[in-house]
Design a protein around this motif. Structure first.
Motif, PDB file in Angstrom:
ATOM      1  N   ILE A 294       0.839  -1.204   0.000  1.00  0.00           N
ATOM      2  CA  ILE A 294       0.000   0.000   0.000  1.00  0.00           C
ATOM      3  C   ILE A 294       0.874   1.255   0.000  1.00  0.00           C
ATOM      4  CG2 ILE A 294      -1.680   1.327   1.347  1.00  0.00           C
ATOM      5  CD1 ILE A 294      -2.753  -1.516   2.280  1.00  0.00           C
TER       6      ILE A 294
ATOM      7  N   SER B 197       1.289   4.134  -2.857  1.00  0.00           N
ATOM      8  CA  SER B 197       1.058   5.532  -2.481  1.00  0.00           C
ATOM      9  C   SER B 197       2.291   6.394  -2.735  1.00  0.00           C
ATOM     10  CB  SER B 197       0.678   5.621  -0.998  1.00  0.00           C
ATOM     11  OG  SER B 197      -0.497   4.897  -0.734  1.00  0.00           O
TER      12      SER B 197
ATOM     13  N   GLU C 207       2.262  10.795   7.407  1.00  0.00           N
ATOM     14  CA  GLU C 207       1.640  10.003   8.471  1.00  0.00           C
ATOM     15  C   GLU C 207       0.248   9.532   8.090  1.00  0.00           C
ATOM     16  OE1 GLU C 207       0.647   9.957  13.227  1.00  0.00           O
ATOM     17  OE2 GLU C 207       1.511  11.775  12.367  1.00  0.00           O
ATOM     18  N   THR C 208      -0.508  10.359   7.388  1.00  0.00           N
ATOM     19  CA  THR C 208      -1.861   9.944   7.001  1.00  0.00           C
ATOM     20  C   THR C 208      -1.831   8.697   6.119  1.00  0.00           C
ATOM     21  OG1 THR C 208      -1.817  11.489   5.126  1.00  0.00           O
ATOM     22  CG2 THR C 208      -2.864  12.262   7.172  1.00  0.00           C
ATOM     23  N   LEU C 209      -0.808   8.593   5.260  1.00  0.00           N
ATOM     24  CA  LEU C 209      -0.713   7.427   4.371  1.00  0.00           C
ATOM     25  C   LEU C 209      -0.229   6.184   5.117  1.00  0.00           C
ATOM     26  CD1 LEU C 209       0.598   9.091   1.092  1.00  0.00           C
ATOM     27  CD2 LEU C 209      -1.735   8.359   1.652  1.00  0.00           C
TER      28      LEU C 209
ATOM     29  N   LYS D 152      -0.816   5.613   8.358  1.00  0.00           N
ATOM     30  CA  LYS D 152      -2.000   5.233   9.147  1.00  0.00           C
ATOM     31  C   LYS D 152      -3.013   4.504   8.264  1.00  0.00           C
ATOM     32  CE  LYS D 152      -5.605   7.144  12.091  1.00  0.00           C
ATOM     33  NZ  LYS D 152      -6.161   8.345  12.712  1.00  0.00           N
ATOM     34  N   ARG D 153      -3.231   5.018   7.053  1.00  0.00           N
ATOM     35  CA  ARG D 153      -4.177   4.401   6.111  1.00  0.00           C
ATOM     36  C   ARG D 153      -3.722   3.002   5.727  1.00  0.00           C
ATOM     37  NH1 ARG D 153      -4.076   4.256   0.532  1.00  0.00           N
ATOM     38  NH2 ARG D 153      -6.097   3.928  -0.458  1.00  0.00           N
ATOM     39  N   ALA D 154      -2.424   2.817   5.469  1.00  0.00           N
ATOM     40  CA  ALA D 154      -1.901   1.505   5.076  1.00  0.00           C
ATOM     41  C   ALA D 154      -2.115   0.480   6.187  1.00  0.00           C
ATOM     42  CB  ALA D 154      -0.418   1.611   4.726  1.00  0.00           C
TER      43      ALA D 154
ATOM     44  N   SER E 212      -4.364   0.639   8.609  1.00  0.00           N
ATOM     45  CA  SER E 212      -5.812   0.418   8.752  1.00  0.00           C
ATOM     46  C   SER E 212      -6.363  -0.476   7.648  1.00  0.00           C
ATOM     47  CB  SER E 212      -6.560   1.750   8.746  1.00  0.00           C
ATOM     48  OG  SER E 212      -6.229   2.499   9.876  1.00  0.00           O
ATOM     49  N   LEU E 213      -5.940  -0.232   6.407  1.00  0.00           N
ATOM     50  CA  LEU E 213      -6.427  -1.064   5.303  1.00  0.00           C
ATOM     51  C   LEU E 213      -5.992  -2.517   5.459  1.00  0.00           C
ATOM     52  CD1 LEU E 213      -5.974   1.269   2.206  1.00  0.00           C
ATOM     53  CD2 LEU E 213      -8.127   0.316   3.071  1.00  0.00           C
TER      54      LEU E 213
ATOM     55  N   GLU F 186      -8.230  -3.970   8.339  1.00  0.00           N
ATOM     56  CA  GLU F 186      -9.679  -4.013   8.132  1.00  0.00           C
ATOM     57  C   GLU F 186     -10.122  -4.645   6.819  1.00  0.00           C
ATOM     58  OE1 GLU F 186     -10.749   0.089   8.594  1.00  0.00           O
ATOM     59  OE2 GLU F 186      -9.900   0.166  10.615  1.00  0.00           O
ATOM     60  N   LYS F 187      -9.205  -4.720   5.844  1.00  0.00           N
ATOM     61  CA  LYS F 187      -9.645  -5.162   4.524  1.00  0.00           C
ATOM     62  C   LYS F 187      -8.792  -6.262   3.889  1.00  0.00           C
ATOM     63  CE  LYS F 187     -10.972  -3.298   0.040  1.00  0.00           C
ATOM     64  NZ  LYS F 187     -11.166  -2.100  -0.771  1.00  0.00           N
TER      65      LYS F 187
END
Length: 143
Positions: free
Chosen positions: A59, A63, A102-104, A106-108, A110-111, A114-115
């Motif tokens: 991820i 990104s 940091e947002t990316l 955190k997103r990686a 979380s994904l 969760e997914k």
């Protein structure tokens, strides 16, 4: 997907993956083993770590993050009674790179949780409390 596990004497087993790789698992001396490989339950944690770290790296690369390294530290708790199943597992990702957002990160994480990480999602469905955190180590950009 297929695998085989063969008993190699005492408390040692050789696991063979369908993709042609093998791993030795062994028990501790107090359980008849010779400590020549990870325990089977440790292998579950290693699989979880590999699955989730694969996702996070993939991820972040998609990104366009300039990652140099991604490590995950895994802490787990098991039930005291037999079966001694995992009750809690925490994964802490340490992401090292240059100009990381940091947002990316955190997103990686979380994904993956969760997914995408089948291992993590399967363990949660079985009642294991799986939590995730991350740390970022920023490297100086070369000029």
């Amino acid at each position: 997907m297929k695998a085989t596990v063969n008993w190699a004497g005492k408390a040692k087993f050789i696991g063979n993956s369908g993709s042609g790789h093998s791993v030795t698992m062994d028990g501790p001396p107090d359980h008849g083993g010779e400590n020549q490989g990870p325990r089977p339950m440790e292998m579950l944690l290693l699989g979880l770590g590999g699955c989730s770290t694969f996702d996070v790296v993939s991820i972040l690369e998609k990104s366009r993050q300039q990652i140099v390294n991604v490590d995950v530290e895994i802490d787990a708790e098991r039930a005291d009674a037999v079966p001694s199943v995992f009750t809690k597992i925490h994964l802490n990702f340490k992401v090292t790179g240059t100009k990381l957002k940091e947002t990316l990160v955190k997103r990686a994480v979380s994904l993956s949780a969760e997914k995408y990480c089948s291992a993590s999602i399967m363990l949660e469905a079985a009642g294991v409390e799986v939590t995730h955190s991350y740390e970022i180590e920023e490297l100086e950009a070369a000029e």
